[in-house]
Scaffold this active site. Structure first.
Site, PDB file in Angstrom:
ATOM      1  N   ASP A 217      23.012  10.130 -14.945  1.00  0.00           N
ATOM      2  CA  ASP A 217      21.928  10.350 -13.987  1.00  0.00           C
ATOM      3  C   ASP A 217      21.299   8.993 -13.707  1.00  0.00           C
ATOM      4  O   ASP A 217      20.801   8.336 -14.635  1.00  0.00           O
ATOM      5  CB  ASP A 217      20.871  11.295 -14.558  1.00  0.00           C
ATOM      6  CG  ASP A 217      21.375  12.724 -14.680  1.00  0.00           C
ATOM      7  OD1 ASP A 217      22.352  13.067 -13.985  1.00  0.00           O
ATOM      8  OD2 ASP A 217      20.802  13.501 -15.463  1.00  0.00           O
TER       9      ASP A 217
ATOM     10  N   ASP B 184      22.703  23.764  -9.361  1.00  0.00           N
ATOM     11  CA  ASP B 184      21.672  23.759 -10.406  1.00  0.00           C
ATOM     12  C   ASP B 184      21.138  25.183 -10.479  1.00  0.00           C
ATOM     13  O   ASP B 184      20.572  25.687  -9.505  1.00  0.00           O
ATOM     14  CB  ASP B 184      20.549  22.785 -10.060  1.00  0.00           C
ATOM     15  CG  ASP B 184      21.016  21.338 -10.066  1.00  0.00           C
ATOM     16  OD1 ASP B 184      22.019  21.044 -10.752  1.00  0.00           O
ATOM     17  OD2 ASP B 184      20.389  20.505  -9.387  1.00  0.00           O
TER      18      ASP B 184
END
Length: 272
Positions: free
Chosen positions: A11, A130
């Site tokens: 990330d 997600d």
């Protein structure tokens, strides 16, 4: 037996790797190019870069990171975050990415999946999902008619798709969305459990198995990896094709090779 893949996830925020829990409380975890080289040497099958701030002015940072990584690492690289158009696909692929991951833009403009897969090939298009459990208080609720409801250890729930880095619920059922993206031409699903993210308590196997069962696409399980048993469970019980992990690798709790050796002991085919 198809070989299962181990995929470190980086990330990236403002050019640095960060890691949090349940999508918040971010900590610095290092330089993306250096970490990529380490994971490449440890035997990672692929890498995923997610530009988690991904605002317009940060776009040049991720392109630079992708270029520098692609020059030094020779395993497939998937890049996602803030990609909204076919032109964005083209720029990131030219920088050295092999696949592009889209989430918010896929939900907002599903035809982007179709357009990109027709231009670049389905193998280039990864739809990231997600997903969060939405627990039910009233099973008779009229709003549940188009939802796939599951009985879990914590009660009945359905799985909701979130966008904008997990900040906004869509009301979309994850199973139905997975079927739709397959029909539109996605080549793979990157499936992240927001509930499990960063907890190291294991992947959400109910979620992973339900998506695997309802599509023919390869599923990358993401969120919750704390040890090799969790990865074995994702492959055996969750029916995932690949497992994504971050914290346990970034903070040197184990190496990719350590994970693979343990996984192989469970009669699961991995590339050593």
């Amino acid at each position: 037996m198809l070989t299962k893949r181990i995929i470190p996830c980086l990330d990236i925020k403002e050019g640095r790797v960060v890691k949090g829990t349940n999508f918040v409380e971010l900590r610095d975890a290092g330089d993306p190019v250096e970490l990529s080289k380490i994971y490449n040497e440890q035997g990672a099958d692929e890498l995923v870069f997610l530009d988690i701030t991904a605002s317009f002015e940060k776009r040049d940072i991720i392109i630079d990171v992708v270029k520098r990584t692609a020059e030094q690492v020779f395993i497939p690289l998937t890049v996602g975050g803030g990609i909204k158009t076919v032109d964005d696909f083209r720029k990131i692929l030219r920088a050295g990415a092999d696949k592009i991951s889209i989430n918010t833009s896929a939900v907002k403009t599903p035809e982007l999946i179709k357009e990109a897969s027709e231009i670049f090939g389905t193998q280039c298009v990864v739809v990231a999902m997600d997903v969060k459990r939405n627990y039910i208080t009233d099973i008779q609720d009229e709003n549940l008619k188009d939802k796939n409801v599951f009985e879990t250890e914590l009660g009945s729930c359905w799985f909701e798709v979130y966008i904008y880095g997990g900040r906004e619920g869509t009301g979309i059922d994850a199973i139905e969305w997975a079927k739709k993206v397959e029909n539109l031409g996605a080549g793979e699903i990157l499936l992240t459990s927001m509930d499990a993210d960063g907890t190291k308590d294991g992947y959400d196997l109910v979620l992973t198995k339900s998506i695997s069962k309802n599509t023919n696409l390869p599923i990358i399980a993401s969120g919750g990896c704390g040890n090799s048993k969790h990865v074995v469970d994702a492959f055996k019980d969750g029916k995932a094709d690949a497992a994504l992990m971050a914290s346990i690798l970034h903070y040197r709790e184990c190496t990719v090779n350590d994970l693979k050796k343990e996984i192989e002991k469970n009669n699961i085919s991995v590339r050593l």
